[in-house]
Design a protein around this motif. Structure first.
Motif, PDB file in Angstrom:
ATOM      1  N   ALA A 151       0.842  -1.209   0.000  1.00 15.03           N
ATOM      2  CA  ALA A 151       0.000   0.000   0.000  1.00 15.03           C
ATOM      3  C   ALA A 151       0.870   1.251   0.000  1.00 15.03           C
ATOM      4  CB  ALA A 151      -0.938  -0.012   1.202  1.00 15.03           C
ATOM      5  N   LEU A 155       2.400   1.864  -3.412  1.00 22.12           N
ATOM      6  CA  LEU A 155       1.408   2.307  -4.392  1.00 22.12           C
ATOM      7  C   LEU A 155       0.779   3.651  -4.030  1.00 22.12           C
ATOM      8  CD1 LEU A 155      -0.382  -1.111  -4.924  1.00 22.12           C
ATOM      9  CD2 LEU A 155       1.152   0.038  -6.541  1.00 22.12           C
ATOM     10  N   GLY A 156       1.045   4.122  -2.834  1.00 25.16           N
ATOM     11  CA  GLY A 156       0.431   5.364  -2.394  1.00 25.16           C
ATOM     12  C   GLY A 156      -1.066   5.226  -2.186  1.00 25.16           C
ATOM     13  N   THR A 157      -1.464   4.080  -1.676  1.00 26.68           N
ATOM     14  CA  THR A 157      -2.877   3.799  -1.467  1.00 26.68           C
ATOM     15  C   THR A 157      -3.072   3.243  -0.063  1.00 26.68           C
ATOM     16  OG1 THR A 157      -4.816   2.770  -2.471  1.00 26.68           O
ATOM     17  CG2 THR A 157      -2.795   1.468  -2.471  1.00 26.68           C
ATOM     18  N   THR A 158      -4.214   2.686   0.197  1.00 31.54           N
ATOM     19  CA  THR A 158      -4.506   2.124   1.522  1.00 31.54           C
ATOM     20  C   THR A 158      -4.605   0.605   1.445  1.00 31.54           C
ATOM     21  OG1 THR A 158      -6.898   2.227   1.176  1.00 31.54           O
ATOM     22  CG2 THR A 158      -5.839   4.186   2.132  1.00 31.54           C
ATOM     23  N   ARG A 217      -5.212   1.501  -9.652  1.00 30.32           N
ATOM     24  CA  ARG A 217      -5.214   2.805  -8.967  1.00 30.32           C
ATOM     25  C   ARG A 217      -5.230   3.939  -9.987  1.00 30.32           C
ATOM     26  NH1 ARG A 217      -1.253   6.461  -5.929  1.00 30.32           N
ATOM     27  NH2 ARG A 217      -2.783   7.778  -4.942  1.00 30.32           N
ATOM     28  N   GLU A 218      -4.461   3.781 -11.063  1.00 29.56           N
ATOM     29  CA  GLU A 218      -4.423   4.796 -12.116  1.00 29.56           C
ATOM     30  C   GLU A 218      -5.823   5.021 -12.691  1.00 29.56           C
ATOM     31  OE1 GLU A 218      -2.855   4.289 -16.547  1.00 29.56           O
ATOM     32  OE2 GLU A 218      -1.219   4.279 -15.105  1.00 29.56           O
ATOM     33  N   ASP A 234      -8.112   6.568  -9.943  1.00 24.52           N
ATOM     34  CA  ASP A 234      -7.765   7.988  -9.761  1.00 24.52           C
ATOM     35  C   ASP A 234      -8.298   8.847 -10.903  1.00 24.52           C
ATOM     36  OD1 ASP A 234      -6.483   7.375  -7.410  1.00 24.52           O
ATOM     37  OD2 ASP A 234      -4.446   7.659  -8.198  1.00 24.52           O
ATOM     38  N   VAL A 243     -14.122   1.131  -9.224  1.00 22.05           N
ATOM     39  CA  VAL A 243     -13.224  -0.007  -8.995  1.00 22.05           C
ATOM     40  C   VAL A 243     -13.655  -1.228  -9.795  1.00 22.05           C
ATOM     41  CG1 VAL A 243     -12.395  -1.655  -7.267  1.00 22.05           C
ATOM     42  CG2 VAL A 243     -12.483   0.756  -6.716  1.00 22.05           C
ATOM     43  N   PHE A 255      -7.843  -0.495  -0.132  1.00 21.81           N
ATOM     44  CA  PHE A 255      -7.895  -0.538  -1.599  1.00 21.81           C
ATOM     45  C   PHE A 255      -7.392  -1.898  -2.084  1.00 21.81           C
ATOM     46  CE2 PHE A 255      -5.925   0.190  -5.792  1.00 21.81           C
ATOM     47  CZ  PHE A 255      -7.043   0.636  -6.492  1.00 21.81           C
TER      48      PHE A 255
END
Length: 108
Positions: free
Chosen positions: A26, A29-32, A69-70, A73, A78, A35
């Motif tokens: 996470a 990837l700069g996510t949680t 994610r791209e 965003d 999803v 996600f």
């Protein structure tokens, strides 16, 4: 220094080796983690489990998650992002098989 390879060398080079914990994945990837769990629930990626039951991700799975994610965003839901990625993967495989068959025919 010896020229012997470490027993881990193959694992470190393997794109499918589950090297990353959920937290590290996470973070990369700069996510949680939520996600990543969502992608697992959608069956886009299926992390392996450590002996303690913790999710572990491979570099290949992280590339898929990064693509998801791209898309998300960019405003894609999803579920739709997962379907797009599955279709992209199918197209890539079909193109690879077509190229292989074309080369085989040319060599006959």
């Amino acid at each position: 220094m010896t020229s012997e390879k470490s027993p881990l060398a193959g694992s470190l080079d393997d794109d499918d080796y589950p090297a990353y914990t959920m937290g590290r994945a996470a973070e990369m990837l700069g996510t949680t983690p939520a996600f990543l769990r969502t992608l697992g629930e959608a069956r886009l990626i299926t992390p392996l489990r450590s002996s303690g039951g913790h999710r572990r991700y491979s570099r290949y799975q992280l590339r898929i998650a990064a693509r998801a994610r791209e898309l998300v965003d960019g405003g894609t839901p999803v579920e739709a992002a997962c379907r797009i990625i599955a279709l992209e993967d199918q197209l890539e495989e079909a193109l690879r098989l077509n190229e292989e068959m074309t080369r085989h025919r040319a060599g006959s």
